[in-house]
Design a protein around this motif. Structure first.
Motif, PDB file in Angstrom:
ATOM      1  N   ALA A   1       0.846  -1.193   0.000  1.00  7.93           N
ATOM      2  CA  ALA A   1       0.000   0.000   0.000  1.00  7.93           C
ATOM      3  C   ALA A   1       0.883   1.244   0.000  1.00  7.93           C
ATOM      4  CB  ALA A   1      -0.913   0.001   1.222  1.00  7.93           C
ATOM      5  N   VAL A   2       0.566   2.192  -0.879  1.00 12.17           N
ATOM      6  CA  VAL A   2       1.342   3.429  -1.000  1.00 12.17           C
ATOM      7  C   VAL A   2       0.501   4.587  -0.463  1.00 12.17           C
ATOM      8  CG1 VAL A   2       2.587   4.961  -2.569  1.00 12.17           C
ATOM      9  CG2 VAL A   2       2.477   2.497  -3.047  1.00 12.17           C
ATOM     10  N   PHE A   3       1.114   5.394   0.407  1.00 11.36           N
ATOM     11  CA  PHE A   3       0.446   6.547   0.989  1.00 11.36           C
ATOM     12  C   PHE A   3       1.248   7.803   0.676  1.00 11.36           C
ATOM     13  CE2 PHE A   3      -0.850   2.901   3.377  1.00 11.36           C
ATOM     14  CZ  PHE A   3      -2.164   3.128   3.741  1.00 11.36           C
ATOM     15  N   ARG A   4       0.544   8.868   0.329  1.00 14.86           N
ATOM     16  CA  ARG A   4       1.198  10.161   0.127  1.00 14.86           C
ATOM     17  C   ARG A   4       0.668  11.127   1.163  1.00 14.86           C
ATOM     18  NH1 ARG A   4       0.121  12.523  -5.471  1.00 14.86           N
ATOM     19  NH2 ARG A   4      -1.867  13.080  -4.507  1.00 14.86           N
ATOM     20  N   GLU A   5       1.541  11.568   2.055  1.00 15.52           N
ATOM     21  CA  GLU A   5       1.171  12.455   3.159  1.00 15.52           C
ATOM     22  C   GLU A   5      -0.022  11.895   3.942  1.00 15.52           C
ATOM     23  OE1 GLU A   5       2.185  16.900   2.259  1.00 15.52           O
ATOM     24  OE2 GLU A   5       1.123  16.118   0.511  1.00 15.52           O
ATOM     25  N   GLY A   6      -0.008  10.594   4.148  1.00 17.61           N
ATOM     26  CA  GLY A   6      -1.035   9.941   4.948  1.00 17.61           C
ATOM     27  C   GLY A   6      -2.264   9.509   4.186  1.00 17.61           C
ATOM     28  N   SER A   7      -2.400   9.896   2.912  1.00 15.74           N
ATOM     29  CA  SER A   7      -3.571   9.524   2.114  1.00 15.74           C
ATOM     30  C   SER A   7      -3.221   8.355   1.195  1.00 15.74           C
ATOM     31  CB  SER A   7      -4.051  10.706   1.263  1.00 15.74           C
ATOM     32  OG  SER A   7      -4.458  11.772   2.094  1.00 15.74           O
ATOM     33  N   TYR A   8      -4.093   7.375   1.175  1.00 15.60           N
ATOM     34  CA  TYR A   8      -3.845   6.167   0.390  1.00 15.60           C
ATOM     35  C   TYR A   8      -3.926   6.449  -1.101  1.00 15.60           C
ATOM     36  CZ  TYR A   8      -4.698   1.628  -1.744  1.00 15.60           C
ATOM     37  OH  TYR A   8      -4.640   0.522  -2.559  1.00 15.60           O
ATOM     38  N   ILE A   9      -2.981   5.907  -1.880  1.00 15.92           N
ATOM     39  CA  ILE A   9      -2.965   6.026  -3.338  1.00 15.92           C
ATOM     40  C   ILE A   9      -3.190   4.637  -3.923  1.00 15.92           C
ATOM     41  CG2 ILE A   9      -1.622   6.713  -5.357  1.00 15.92           C
ATOM     42  CD1 ILE A   9       0.017   8.499  -3.585  1.00 15.92           C
ATOM     43  N   PRO A  10      -4.374   4.380  -4.492  1.00 19.15           N
ATOM     44  CA  PRO A  10      -4.663   3.029  -4.976  1.00 19.15           C
ATOM     45  C   PRO A  10      -3.895   2.650  -6.233  1.00 19.15           C
ATOM     46  CG  PRO A  10      -6.463   4.499  -5.492  1.00 19.15           C
ATOM     47  CD  PRO A  10      -5.527   5.277  -4.626  1.00 19.15           C
ATOM     48  N   TYR A  11      -3.476   3.622  -7.027  1.00 16.90           N
ATOM     49  CA  TYR A  11      -2.713   3.331  -8.240  1.00 16.90           C
ATOM     50  C   TYR A  11      -1.773   4.495  -8.513  1.00 16.90           C
ATOM     51  CZ  TYR A  11      -6.632   6.093  -9.939  1.00 16.90           C
ATOM     52  OH  TYR A  11      -7.588   7.058 -10.085  1.00 16.90           O
ATOM     53  N   LEU A  12      -0.618   4.189  -9.085  1.00 11.06           N
ATOM     54  CA  LEU A  12       0.391   5.206  -9.344  1.00 11.06           C
ATOM     55  C   LEU A  12       0.185   5.801 -10.732  1.00 11.06           C
ATOM     56  CD1 LEU A  12       3.646   3.581  -7.894  1.00 11.06           C
ATOM     57  CD2 LEU A  12       2.340   5.478  -6.947  1.00 11.06           C
ATOM     58  N   THR A  13      -0.026   7.088 -10.781  1.00 11.65           N
ATOM     59  CA  THR A  13      -0.136   7.803 -12.046  1.00 11.65           C
ATOM     60  C   THR A  13       1.224   8.401 -12.399  1.00 11.65           C
ATOM     61  OG1 THR A  13      -0.734   9.865 -10.939  1.00 11.65           O
ATOM     62  CG2 THR A  13      -2.529   8.361 -11.538  1.00 11.65           C
ATOM     63  N   GLU A  14       1.314   8.991 -13.587  1.00  9.96           N
ATOM     64  CA  GLU A  14       2.564   9.644 -13.982  1.00  9.96           C
ATOM     65  C   GLU A  14       2.929  10.755 -13.009  1.00  9.96           C
ATOM     66  OE1 GLU A  14       2.330  11.017 -17.963  1.00  9.96           O
ATOM     67  OE2 GLU A  14       2.268   9.023 -18.855  1.00  9.96           O
ATOM     68  N   GLY A  15       1.906  11.512 -12.598  1.00  8.45           N
ATOM     69  CA  GLY A  15       2.171  12.628 -11.688  1.00  8.45           C
ATOM     70  C   GLY A  15       2.667  12.179 -10.328  1.00  8.45           C
ATOM     71  N   SER A  16       2.028  11.150  -9.757  1.00  9.16           N
ATOM     72  CA  SER A  16       2.416  10.708  -8.419  1.00  9.16           C
ATOM     73  C   SER A  16       3.790  10.058  -8.417  1.00  9.16           C
ATOM     74  CB  SER A  16       1.372   9.734  -7.854  1.00  9.16           C
ATOM     75  OG  SER A  16       1.217   8.609  -8.698  1.00  9.16           O
ATOM     76  N   ILE A  17       4.116   9.309  -9.467  1.00 10.70           N
ATOM     77  CA  ILE A  17       5.411   8.644  -9.496  1.00 10.70           C
ATOM     78  C   ILE A  17       6.530   9.646  -9.785  1.00 10.70           C
ATOM     79  CG2 ILE A  17       5.700   7.967 -11.930  1.00 10.70           C
ATOM     80  CD1 ILE A  17       6.278   5.111 -10.776  1.00 10.70           C
ATOM     81  N   ALA A  18       6.215  10.709 -10.532  1.00 11.18           N
ATOM     82  CA  ALA A  18       7.209  11.770 -10.750  1.00 11.18           C
ATOM     83  C   ALA A  18       7.467  12.520  -9.448  1.00 11.18           C
ATOM     84  CB  ALA A  18       6.724  12.731 -11.835  1.00 11.18           C
ATOM     85  N   LEU A  19       6.407  12.727  -8.647  1.00 15.19           N
ATOM     86  CA  LEU A  19       6.566  13.386  -7.347  1.00 15.19           C
ATOM     87  C   LEU A  19       7.372  12.510  -6.397  1.00 15.19           C
ATOM     88  CD1 LEU A  19       5.888  15.772  -5.493  1.00 15.19           C
ATOM     89  CD2 LEU A  19       3.789  14.573  -4.858  1.00 15.19           C
ATOM     90  N   LEU A  20       7.195  11.205  -6.497  1.00 18.30           N
ATOM     91  CA  LEU A  20       7.959  10.293  -5.639  1.00 18.30           C
ATOM     92  C   LEU A  20       9.460  10.454  -5.875  1.00 18.30           C
ATOM     93  CD1 LEU A  20       7.101   6.637  -4.798  1.00 18.30           C
ATOM     94  CD2 LEU A  20       9.401   7.187  -5.563  1.00 18.30           C
ATOM     95  N   LEU A  21       9.851  10.684  -7.120  1.00 24.45           N
ATOM     96  CA  LEU A  21      11.275  10.878  -7.422  1.00 24.45           C
ATOM     97  C   LEU A  21      11.805  12.150  -6.779  1.00 24.45           C
ATOM     98  CD1 LEU A  21      11.359   9.949 -11.218  1.00 24.45           C
ATOM     99  CD2 LEU A  21      11.998   8.511  -9.291  1.00 24.45           C
ATOM    100  N   LYS A  22      10.980  13.212  -6.774  1.00 28.17           N
ATOM    101  CA  LYS A  22      11.425  14.498  -6.237  1.00 28.17           C
ATOM    102  C   LYS A  22      11.319  14.558  -4.717  1.00 28.17           C
ATOM    103  CE  LYS A  22      10.374  17.422 -10.235  1.00 28.17           C
ATOM    104  NZ  LYS A  22       9.613  18.599 -10.720  1.00 28.17           N
ATOM    105  N   ARG A  23      10.216  14.028  -4.175  1.00 26.09           N
ATOM    106  CA  ARG A  23       9.967  14.130  -2.740  1.00 26.09           C
ATOM    107  C   ARG A  23       9.667  12.751  -2.140  1.00 26.09           C
ATOM    108  NH1 ARG A  23       8.305  18.799  -0.462  1.00 26.09           N
ATOM    109  NH2 ARG A  23       8.523  17.553   1.448  1.00 26.09           N
ATOM    110  N   PRO A  24      10.665  11.875  -2.039  1.00 26.67           N
ATOM    111  CA  PRO A  24      10.415  10.535  -1.488  1.00 26.67           C
ATOM    112  C   PRO A  24       9.966  10.564  -0.030  1.00 26.67           C
ATOM    113  CG  PRO A  24      12.774  10.944  -1.719  1.00 26.67           C
ATOM    114  CD  PRO A  24      12.076  12.065  -2.418  1.00 26.67           C
ATOM    115  N   ASP A  25      10.238  11.678   0.657  1.00 20.04           N
ATOM    116  CA  ASP A  25       9.837  11.778   2.060  1.00 20.04           C
ATOM    117  C   ASP A  25       8.326  11.873   2.234  1.00 20.04           C
ATOM    118  OD1 ASP A  25      10.537  14.364   0.756  1.00 20.04           O
ATOM    119  OD2 ASP A  25       9.593  15.193   2.544  1.00 20.04           O
ATOM    120  N   LEU A  26       7.597  12.218   1.164  1.00 20.06           N
ATOM    121  CA  LEU A  26       6.146  12.350   1.249  1.00 20.06           C
ATOM    122  C   LEU A  26       5.433  11.004   1.157  1.00 20.06           C
ATOM    123  CD1 LEU A  26       5.521  15.460  -1.052  1.00 20.06           C
ATOM    124  CD2 LEU A  26       5.831  15.413   1.424  1.00 20.06           C
TER     125      LEU A  26
END
Length: 576
Positions: free
Chosen positions: A253-278
């Motif tokens: 399960a992947v969470f971004r700032e505490g909110s669950y992300i059911p599937y990874l989009t281009e935007g969310s995975i690009a943000l993961l590269l920049k801000r892995p702490d989120l």
């Protein structure tokens, strides 16, 4: 002499974080200190002396002295610690070694790194193998992981040409069997044949499992992979973590700032590269009752034909949340906000839209939204069938909310324009309205006329276009309060169209001005008459008008209404 230095305790065998350590010792402290003091003194004078601010010659002289002293210090340091020097004592991880050339030093460093970072995957791409990437390398890495998330089933992840992203794909994924083709087509893969990659996957697994329900941030995993025995740099490490997440999409399960992300989009995975702490990762393990509930959701998704996640390959719990969330997000704004549905459907919609924990959503929020407590219902034999029926009914309501609105809009249009078939009404109105568009100059009515003659793919789209212009926003963005004003406005526009049509039928006359006069009584009966008003002034008429207007306001108004009513009644008798 080497042993004597080793016994002094002036060094440690390795670094505090476990990295290897090479020590080069030279007994030349006095000269180094003198040269360092010269550099410090000249810099101090250059930076702090106020006299130099207005004396360019002196400032230039002192600047020259600073450069000379720094150069002398660097030259002496290079000569002193040159691998060719016979005065240096070398220690590698606490053990004395003989190094007589730059080649020997490089070999020793390589040996220590191989020994310390023995689990680091071998990379055949130098462009991304850095802690800080260039803009071109960062773009190539982003395009690669975006393709991993969205084009897994395509050959080469859909990447073409000879760009850096293609080179990264071939050297990192394709070369190590991380993107393979089997009987089902192309897919991402975690290869365990390579011992180094197997150790990497096991380490990520351990990081996630050890943190339990709390989860672990991607930044923390990157930090662990940077330490021995991996030593993986920050450039390539996120690629491997994204691969791990995508392959284990059903179990992680992947969470971004505490909110669950059911599937990874281009935007969310690009943000993961920049801000892995989120981003936080959690492991999911299903139990018996959870598996039964999951089977209900899976059947429901198949029956309702919900659009699922392309990553949904295995029958695990997290694979259900993606299609449910995607289904709600794909609904028109009207369906996501309307209250013209049952309370159960409203609660289901709110639970899915506001979910942050997938397990709580599936096993608490959704069942409770339809009035089922799993802890109590397990005692009943038919609880699974009851849950499925209620869920299916609620999702069907959400699915039909917008089509029902469109049907109501069509029925309103048919009723107001007194017709029974929407396709025939469209043809009639296009022929009727086309000549009126040219004669209409009203800024409010003309857009309505234009929407009625605008080409549409089908009658349904034609109706939506008219309704959108009437309410001044697309039908799919309406709220529940928009329908009644729509009907009222449409009736008014229909009446105005009828009046404009009557005036248009009389044609234009430069000597007269045609107007439509209408009065509706308390019984709802409408009286309407087309009158012709002359542009020429009539002295008698003007005198009568002035005489009436000179009366008290209420009396003048009653006289005017009586005159209008009489004129309309006479007009009606003439028509009869």
């Amino acid at each position: 002499m080497l042993r004597n230095f080793a016994s002094t305790g002036l060094y440690t065998p390795i670094c505090a974080d476990g990295r290897p350590l090479i020590v080069a010792y030279v007994s030349s402290q006095t000269t180094l200190v003198e040269l360092a003091l010269e550099v410090a003194a000249s810099r101090y004078v250059f930076e702090t002396s106020p006299e130099l601010e207005h004396d360019r010659v002196a400032r230039k002289e002192v600047s020259f002295r600073v450069n000379i002293s720094e150069q002398q210090f660097r030259n002496y340091l290079s000569q002193l610690y040159s691998p060719l020097s016979e005065d240096i004592l070398w220690y590698s991880n606490g053990q004395p070694v003989r190094i007589s050339s730059s080649k020997k030093l490089s070999e020793e460093i390589s040996r220590l790194c191989d020994q310390c970072y023995h689990r680091c995957p071998r990379l055949g791409n130098e462009m991304v193998n850095y802690d800080k990437l260039s803009s071109a390398a960062a773009r190539a890495r982003r395009e690669l992981v975006e393709a991993m998330a969205t084009k897994e089933e395509q050959e080469s992840l859909g990447l073409t040409g000879f760009g850096p992203e293609v080179a990264a794909y071939r050297s990192i994924l394709l070369a190590d069997g991380l993107h393979i083709k089997d009987q089902d087509g192309w897919r991402l893969n975690l290869s365990y044949e390579n011992n180094r990659l197997a150790a990497l996957w096991n380490q990520i697994d351990e990081c996630i499992t050890n943190t339990g329900e709390k989860g672990v941030s991607v930044a923390a995993i990157l930090n662990i992979l940077q330490q021995p025995p991996f030593g993986l740099r920050q450039g390539p490490a996120p690629i491997y973590i994204c691969l791990y997440i995508l392959v284990n999409a059903d179990d992680i399960a992947v969470f971004r700032e505490g909110s669950y992300i059911p599937y990874l989009t281009e935007g969310s995975i690009a943000l993961l590269l920049k801000r892995p702490d989120l981003f936080t990762l959690k492991h999911f393990i299903s139990t018996g009752i959870e598996q039964k509930v999951f089977n209900i959701y899976r059947k429901l998704i198949n029956i309702a034909n919900l659009e699922g996640n392309v990553k949904l390959r295995n029958a695990t719990m997290l694979g259900v949340v993606g299609p449910l969330v995607k289904y709600i997000e794909a609904l028109p704004p009207y369906s996501r906000n309307t209250r013209e549905i049952s309370l159960e459907a409203q609660r289901i919609r709110a639970a899915i839209m506001n979910s942050s924990e997938p397990l709580q959503l599936l096993f608490e929020d959704i069942p409770l939204a339809v009035g089922i407590d799993l802890n109590e219902k397990q005692k009943e034999a038919n609880w699974q069938e009851e849950l499925q029926i209620r869920l299916r009914k609620a999702l069907n309501e959400l699915d039909q909310a917008y089509p029902k609105l469109n049907l109501r809009v069509q029925q309103a249009l048919l009723e107001i324009f007194n017709h029974f078939d929407i396709e025939q009404l469209k043809e009639i109105q296009v022929k009727r309205i086309s000549p009126l568009v040219e004669v209409c100059s009203d800024s409010e009515l003309k857009p309505i006329l234009q929407s009625m003659i605008r080409p549409a793919a089908n009658p349904s789209e034609w109706v939506k276009g008219i309704a959108g212009i009437v309410v001044k926003k697309p039908v799919d963005s309406w709220n529940d309060k928009d329908f009644i004003p729509f009907v009222a406005k449409l009736r008014d526009y229909a009446d105005r169209i009828e009046q404009l049509e009557a005036l248009s039928a009389l044609g234009s006359d430069s000597a007269n001005d045609n107007i439509v006069l209408s009065i509706m009584g308390s019984n709802g009966k409408l009286k309407r008459e087309v009158l012709s008003r002359s542009h020429k002034k009539d002295v008698l008429v003007d005198a009568k008008i002035k005489e009436i207007l000179a009366l008290p306001k209420d009396e003048a108004r009653q006289i005017m209404l009586a005159l209008i009513s009489s004129l309309l009644e006479e007009g009606a008798e003439d028509h009869e």
